[in-house]
Motif scaffolding. Structure first.
Motif, mmCIF file in Angstrom:
data_model
loop_
_atom_site.group_PDB
_atom_site.id
_atom_site.type_symbol
_atom_site.label_atom_id
_atom_site.label_comp_id
_atom_site.label_asym_id
_atom_site.label_seq_id
_atom_site.Cartn_x
_atom_site.Cartn_y
_atom_site.Cartn_z
ATOM 1 N N ALA A 348 0.838 -1.206 0.000
ATOM 2 C CA ALA A 348 0.000 0.000 0.000
ATOM 3 C C ALA A 348 0.873 1.256 0.000
ATOM 4 N N LYS A 350 4.290 1.202 -1.107
ATOM 5 C CA LYS A 350 5.138 1.164 -2.309
ATOM 6 C C LYS A 350 4.391 1.607 -3.556
ATOM 7 N N PHE A 351 3.138 1.130 -3.685
ATOM 8 C CA PHE A 351 2.396 1.437 -4.912
ATOM 9 C C PHE A 351 1.500 2.676 -4.752
ATOM 10 N N ASP A 375 -5.510 2.056 0.213
ATOM 11 C CA ASP A 375 -4.489 3.032 -0.188
ATOM 12 C C ASP A 375 -5.026 3.976 -1.246
ATOM 13 N N VAL A 395 1.739 -6.788 -11.699
ATOM 14 C CA VAL A 395 1.000 -6.033 -12.719
ATOM 15 C C VAL A 395 2.007 -5.278 -13.581
ATOM 16 N N ASP A 396 2.872 -4.550 -12.907
ATOM 17 C CA ASP A 396 3.883 -3.771 -13.627
ATOM 18 C C ASP A 396 5.248 -4.242 -13.129
ATOM 19 N N SER A 400 7.461 -2.924 -9.913
ATOM 20 C CA SER A 400 7.650 -3.817 -8.773
ATOM 21 C C SER A 400 9.136 -3.965 -8.448
ATOM 22 N N GLY A 405 10.256 -5.161 -5.071
ATOM 23 C CA GLY A 405 9.306 -6.269 -4.876
ATOM 24 C C GLY A 405 9.853 -7.589 -5.401
ATOM 25 N N GLY A 407 7.461 -10.163 -5.970
ATOM 26 C CA GLY A 407 6.313 -10.820 -6.607
ATOM 27 C C GLY A 407 5.771 -11.961 -5.763
ATOM 28 N N LEU A 408 6.315 -12.102 -4.548
ATOM 29 C CA LEU A 408 5.875 -13.218 -3.691
ATOM 30 C C LEU A 408 5.077 -12.753 -2.477
ATOM 31 N N GLY A 409 5.082 -11.412 -2.244
ATOM 32 C CA GLY A 409 4.469 -10.866 -1.022
ATOM 33 C C GLY A 409 3.015 -11.286 -0.828
ATOM 34 N N LEU A 410 2.181 -11.110 -1.855
ATOM 35 C CA LEU A 410 0.748 -11.415 -1.698
ATOM 36 C C LEU A 410 0.498 -12.921 -1.610
ATOM 37 N N SER A 411 1.364 -13.682 -2.290
ATOM 38 C CA SER A 411 1.231 -15.134 -2.204
ATOM 39 C C SER A 411 1.483 -15.591 -0.761
ATOM 40 N N SER A 434 -6.633 0.924 -3.893
ATOM 41 C CA SER A 434 -7.066 -0.463 -3.699
ATOM 42 C C SER A 434 -7.416 -0.700 -2.237
ATOM 43 N N PHE A 436 -7.388 -4.022 0.371
ATOM 44 C CA PHE A 436 -7.112 -5.440 0.630
ATOM 45 C C PHE A 436 -7.792 -5.797 1.954
HETATM 46 P P1 ADP Z 1 5.583 -7.437 -5.107
HETATM 47 O O1 ADP Z 1 6.762 -7.976 -4.434
HETATM 48 O O2 ADP Z 1 5.795 -7.141 -6.542
HETATM 49 O O3 ADP Z 1 4.898 -6.350 -4.361
HETATM 50 P P2 ADP Z 1 3.215 -8.859 -4.403
HETATM 51 O O4 ADP Z 1 2.896 -10.302 -4.472
HETATM 52 O O5 ADP Z 1 3.192 -8.236 -3.040
HETATM 53 O O6 ADP Z 1 4.583 -8.672 -5.112
HETATM 54 O O7 ADP Z 1 2.201 -8.085 -5.315
HETATM 55 C C1 ADP Z 1 1.958 -8.542 -6.617
HETATM 56 C C2 ADP Z 1 1.617 -7.391 -7.535
HETATM 57 O O8 ADP Z 1 0.315 -6.878 -7.176
HETATM 58 C C3 ADP Z 1 2.528 -6.235 -7.429
HETATM 59 O O9 ADP Z 1 3.648 -6.386 -8.244
HETATM 60 C C4 ADP Z 1 1.667 -5.082 -7.874
HETATM 61 O O10 ADP Z 1 1.669 -5.018 -9.271
HETATM 62 C C5 ADP Z 1 0.273 -5.483 -7.405
HETATM 63 N N1 ADP Z 1 -0.090 -4.816 -6.127
HETATM 64 C C6 ADP Z 1 -0.051 -5.356 -4.896
HETATM 65 N N2 ADP Z 1 -0.514 -4.487 -3.968
HETATM 66 C C7 ADP Z 1 -0.856 -3.365 -4.640
HETATM 67 C C8 ADP Z 1 -1.414 -2.099 -4.242
HETATM 68 N N3 ADP Z 1 -1.674 -1.821 -2.970
HETATM 69 N N4 ADP Z 1 -1.643 -1.190 -5.221
HETATM 70 C C9 ADP Z 1 -1.382 -1.466 -6.509
HETATM 71 N N5 ADP Z 1 -0.861 -2.642 -6.947
HETATM 72 C C10 ADP Z 1 -0.603 -3.568 -6.026
#
Ligand code: ADP
Length: 443
Positions: A348, A350-351, A375, A395-396, A400, A405, A407-411, A434, A436
């Motif tokens: 929240a 970082k993006f 956020d 996404v981008d 990231s 990033g 790419g594993l944080g949300l997983s 967004s 969450f």
């Molecule tokens: P990363 O390490 O890239 O943050 P995450 O698994 O945490 O990996 O998130 C996966 C992707 O989801 C991110 O690369 C980003 O594109 C998108 N994302 C996650 N959280 C947000 C947010 N709060 N706002 C916008 N995009 C987000």
């Protein structure tokens, strides 16, 4: 038979004698002669008529005895006449037949229960490829209805490969094993088919083992290995490239040498982060690591996570706001719960945009607590939303990487929350931000 023959012959002879001579003196010898002759005749008649009948009864009894599991040797040993012996044998046969029928019923019920509860689909066809039997699992796996006996297989499953295999098995009499995909149910199967040989008709039996999930897991594993190698390759290439450049003379280049070393350091950090996240994921998936039986006060865990992220938020000029929060208890690991919250808050921040806000609040509903992290960032396109919890999905990619990033944080968040019997979801509006939401059961 003997006595009736005797009587008939006797009466006939007496009548003849009486007709021939009505002399009373000759009646007694005539009677004696008649008695002797008629008994001889009766004996002969009884012998010739009853002997074959007796023999046949004995043969029938022997045949019946042969059908019995344990023949009774005392029967037919001369102590009783043939009809009594046959009667006794037939009674024993009836009792044994009842036992056999009950046993067969039990076997048939057992087989039916096994076939019904089997996960594998079972199908039997005759030599004309008409269905003679199939179980419930087969209809489910093939995405079809339960057929009546004799339905052509073609009406049931349109897939040509199943037909070809069964046809081949019937014509060659050899078993076959194939990989099969049934379009109607979009599933993959391992098909094992064997010939069914009986005296009247030949046919084939097929067993379908659903391997869709196995294949999917195998693909996930392959993708994962490819992704990991890819993720490692970029920072490793950067480290190797800049180290090379420095060795080739850039070490003396006072304008750039520090910058090159910083790039090497940041890529090494990136590798470190990926390795740490991978380790966390593997711990979460294997169920090892921190115990899941602590009572975690939700608001306390949120406060800890907020303080962890505070310096990063300040650095990016993002305001951290607290909405209404209840300090209710959930069960799980406090360390993991904080890790999940830090990951959401870090994203929240970082993006987000400079001057933006991140807000956290809790809501209680039906024995559950929801933690909302919203956020004011650029948001996530709706086409990407369903995939953001996948490993390495970004996404981008450039953005990231730029914000560090993996790419594993949300997983990781999803795994942690699922281990606590909860779930995580996201909603987003492009250009606005967004939200969450982690929802967990209250203890
Ligand atoms: P990363 O390490 O890239 O943050 P995450 O698994 O945490 O990996 O998130 C996966 C992707 O989801 C991110 O690369 C980003 O594109 C998108 N994302 C996650 N959280 C947000 C947010 N709060 N706002 C916008 N995009 C987000």
């Amino acid at each position: 038979m003997f006595w009736s023959a005797f009587l008939a012959a006797g009466i006939a002879l007496i009548a003849a004698e009486l007709l021939l001579s009505l002399d009373s003196r000759r009646i007694w010898p005539a009677l004696i002669l008649a008695a002797l002759t008629s008994s001889m005749a009766a004996l002969l008649a009884a012998f010739f008529v009853s002997r074959p009948v007796d023999r046949r009864i004995a043969q029938m009894r022997e045949f019946a005895e042969g059908l019995l599991e344990a023949p009774d040797l005392s029967v037919g040993a001369g102590v009783m006449d043939e009809l009594t012996a046959l009667d006794r044998t037939l009674r024993r046969m009836a009792a044994q037949a009842r036992v056999l029928v009950n046993r067969a019923k039990l076997e048939s019920n057992r087989s039916e229960a096994i076939l019904t509860s089997m996960a594998e689909g079972v199908l039997a066809v005759d030599d004309q490829l008409r269905v003679t039997f199939c179980n419930l699992a087969f209809t489910r796996l093939a995405g079809t209805r339960m057929p009546s006996s004799g339905t052509p297989l073609m009406e049931l499953v349109r897939d040509p490969s199943l037909h070809e295999t069964l046809h081949e098995v019937i014509s060659t009499g050899q078993s076959a094993k194939r990989h099969l995909q049934i379009q109607a149910s979009s599933r993959s199967f391992e098909l094992q088919a064997a010939p069914l040989l009986s005296e009247e008709k030949s046919g084939a039996i097929a067993i379908l083992h659903d391997i869709t999930d196995l294949e999917r897991l195998e693909n996930v594993r392959k993708d994962f290995v490819a992704n990991v190698s890819h993720e490692f390759r970029t920072p490793l290439a950067a480290i190797a490239g800049y180290a090379e450049t420095l060795l080739d003379g850039a070490l003396e280049d006072q304008n750039n040498n520090r910058r090159f070393l910083e790039i090497i350091r940041s890529n090494a950090n990136r590798l470190n982060n990926i390795a740490a996240d991978l380790l966390t994921l593997s711990e979460l998936q294997s169920g090892s690591g921190s115990a899941n039986d602590e009572q975690v006060p939700v608001a306390d865990a949120i406060e800890s996570a907020l303080s962890t992220i505070a310096s990063e938020a300040a650095l990016r000029n993002v305001m951290l706001e607290r909405g209404p929060m209840e300090n209710l208890l959930v069960s799980g690991s406090r360390y993991r719960m904080e890790q999940a919250l830090v990951n959401l808050l870090a994203n929240a921040v970082k993006f987000n945009r400079p001057g933006g806000q991140v807000r956290v609040e809790t809501r209680r509903k039906n024995g559950h607590i929801s933690i909302l992290v919203s956020d004011t960032g650029g948001g996530i396109p709706s086409s990407d939303l369903p995939r953001i919890f996948e490993r390495f999905y970004r996404v981008d990619k450039a953005r990231s990487r730029q914000v560090g990033g993996t790419g594993l944080g949300l997983s990781i968040v999803r795994h942690i929350v699922e281990r606590m019997n909860g779930n995580v979801s996201a909603t987003s509006q492009l250009g606005k931000g967004s939200v969450f939401t982690i929802t967990l059961p209250l203890t």
